[in-house]
Design an enzyme around this catalytic site. Structure first.
Site, short mmCIF file in Angstrom:
data_model
loop_
_atom_site.label_atom_id
_atom_site.label_comp_id
_atom_site.label_asym_id
_atom_site.label_seq_id
_atom_site.Cartn_x
_atom_site.Cartn_y
_atom_site.Cartn_z
N PRO A 78 0.84 -1.21 0.00
CG PRO A 78 0.02 -1.02 2.17
CD PRO A 78 0.76 -1.95 1.27
CG ASP B 285 4.89 -1.44 2.34
OD1 ASP B 285 3.74 -1.30 2.77
OD2 ASP B 285 5.38 -2.53 2.01
CG HIS B 286 0.43 3.62 5.27
ND1 HIS B 286 0.99 3.85 6.51
CD2 HIS B 286 -0.53 4.57 5.13
CE1 HIS B 286 0.41 4.89 7.08
NE2 HIS B 286 -0.53 5.35 6.25
NE ARG B 287 3.00 -4.36 2.97
CZ ARG B 287 3.54 -5.33 2.26
NH1 ARG B 287 2.99 -6.54 2.24
NH2 ARG B 287 4.63 -5.10 1.53
CB VAL C 82 6.82 3.68 6.58
CG1 VAL C 82 7.16 5.12 6.94
CG2 VAL C 82 8.09 2.87 6.32
#
Length: 484
Positions: free
Chosen positions: A277, A454-456, A458
């Site tokens: 994501p 990567d929002h997983r 960060v």
């Protein structure tokens, strides 16, 4: 009666052990009838990662080339066969089936097993020697099943014993000379093919009449469009990729095969976009002091006389400094273990557009380098990418990437993550813009930075801190001394 032993050895497309399944044959350096020696480079191939040269692991006479230039071959497929001559003088056996192993074959069997490897992948005995290209293009013989190993009399089918002369090897990028064909190196010929340019129509500027990449670009620009505008201030000149041959308006469609680096890039980008994501944040930065710092370093030569100094160097150093202060950005998502892996070292990738497509070589353990050491490594990386000689190992293991879109005059963008990495920084064009400085509107050097992550791994806080740190360092580069 004396005998000559003749056996056919087959050389298969090697497997580099990196999940690659195929490679395209760019150039053959030998043809049927040529004598080859152990370790001699016989062809250049392009995998999904890089263009590499293949050395032959035995000595003999080329019997057959199984594929022409431009063919895509699966790993493990035979691409060339070589007739290996044995010793003479033994009595002729009654029949091949009952014949004991000749001395030459026995000696060959006693040799330690060798694995065929690409250049740069594992040790190989003996020195490497490359022959200059022949005066005629290699044309593969008709596909005929190779003859089995046989014993023949010297009187019936003589196999000449030729002493291989000791010759001075050609340079690593030997110029191709084929009759009256123009002089050009293999990467230049590949670029001309991509551009759809006839080399005979190009005016050479290189030594001894060799056509260079610049000659091709100049020819294409003159024939199709006016010369492009000068690069914006601070842009690092990396050779642009060639997406497709030039097409005249009103003509038919042109189809460009998707293979090699472009195919691998397309697959990786789709996987990245639909797996991680993405979140992208932007910031405009006054880099006037950074540009002055770059000029000072160039003029003083304090990083070294031949060291290339550019704004990209300080952007890279600023990113490395921000990572040291915020190590969570230098991470990887382990789906199998359901863990976030914080990397102990920063392998800094630099996205480079080359004639073969987009590649991302990386500087190993870049976080441990001084500004001078980083400048040297960055210069070497860019030069190697321009020459199309980036090794596959240099494109593996990256942890974070910089893409310099400013070289194309682009202000910003939303870069897609390099697969397996948590962040990528886009460095936009440096432009003179009106800016509020010390309470007054004055012209200042300004750029836009974009950080995708990567929002997983960060969250918004960590991503914002990293981007703010980079911007703060570039606005006040003296922080490289206190923080770096």
């Amino acid at each position: 009666m004396t005998t000559e032993v003749r056996s056919l050895r087959e050389f298969k497309m090697p497997d580099v052990g990196e999940g690659l399944t195929e490679a395209e044959i760019l150039s053959w350096y030998v043809k049927p009838g040529d004598t080859v020696t152990d370790g001699q480079v016989v062809c250049e191939v392009e995998t999904a990662k890089a263009a590499v040269e293949l050395p032959i692991p035995f000595t003999g006479v080329v019997e057959q080339l199984f594929f022409p230039e431009g063919a895509t071959v699966d790993v493990g497929t035979v691409i060339i066969s070589v007739a290996v001559a044995g010793a003479a003088g033994a009595p002729a056996p009654a029949a091949p089936a009952a014949a004991p192993a000749p001395a030459a074959v026995a000696a060959e069997a006693a040799e330690p097993e060798r694995r065929e490897v690409l250049v740069g992948y594992g040790p190989r005995t003996g020195g490497s020697q490359r022959r200059a290209r022949r005066t005629t293009a290699a044309v593969p013989a008709p596909a005929v099943a190779p003859a089995p190993v046989a014993v023949q009399t010297a009187a019936a089918v003589p196999v000449p014993v030729v002493a291989v002369p000791v010759a001075v090897p050609a340079p690593a990028e030997a110029v191709a000379v084929t009759g009256d064909r123009p002089l050009a190196k293999p990467p230049v010929r590949k670029l001309a093919k991509d551009l759809g340019i006839d080399l005979r129509a190009v005016t050479p500027s290189g030594p001894d009449g060799v056509i260079t990449r610049d000659d091709l670009h100049a020819h294409a620009a003159a024939a199709v469009a006016p010369a492009p505008a000068a690069a914006p201030v601070g842009a690092e000149a990396v050779e642009p990729a060639v997406a497709a041959p030039a097409v005249e308006p009103g003509t038919g469609d042109v189809r460009v095969p998707i293979k090699g680096v472009r195919k691998a890039t397309a697959q990786a980008m789709v996987a990245s976009a639909f797996t991680a994501p993405h979140v992208t944040e932007f910031v405009q930065v006054d880099v006037t002091r950074t540009m002055k710092f770059v000029r000072r370093l160039k003029e003083s030569g304090e990083l070294g006389r031949d060291v290339r100094v550019s704004p990209l160097l300080l952007v890279a150093k600023a990113l490395l400094t921000a990572i040291r202060r915020n190590p969570g950005i230098n991470a990887q998502w382990d789906e199998a273990a359901q863990e976030i892996v914080i990397k102990g070292r920063v392998n800094l990738g630099i996205a480079a557009a080359t004639p073969r497509g987009l590649i991302v070589p990386n500087i190993k353990d870049a976080g441990s380098k001084t500004l001078s050491g980083l400048a040297v490594s960055l210069g070497e990386l860019i030069d190697t990418a321009r020459q199309g000689r980036t090794a596959p190992g240099d494109m593996q293991g990256g942890t974070v990437t910089i893409t310099n879109v400013g070289v194309f005059g682009v202000d910003s963008g939303t870069p897609i993550l390099n697969p397996g990495e948590a962040a990528i920084l886009a460095f936009g064009a440096v432009r003179e813009l009106p800016w509020v400085h010390k309470g007054k509107v004055v012209p200042r050097q300004v750029t836009t930075l974009a950080l995708s992550f990567d929002h997983r791994l960060v969250d918004g806080e960590l991503g914002s801190r990293v981007l703010a740190d980079i911007a703060g360092i570039l606005e006040h580069p003296k922080r490289l001394i206190t923080w770096g």
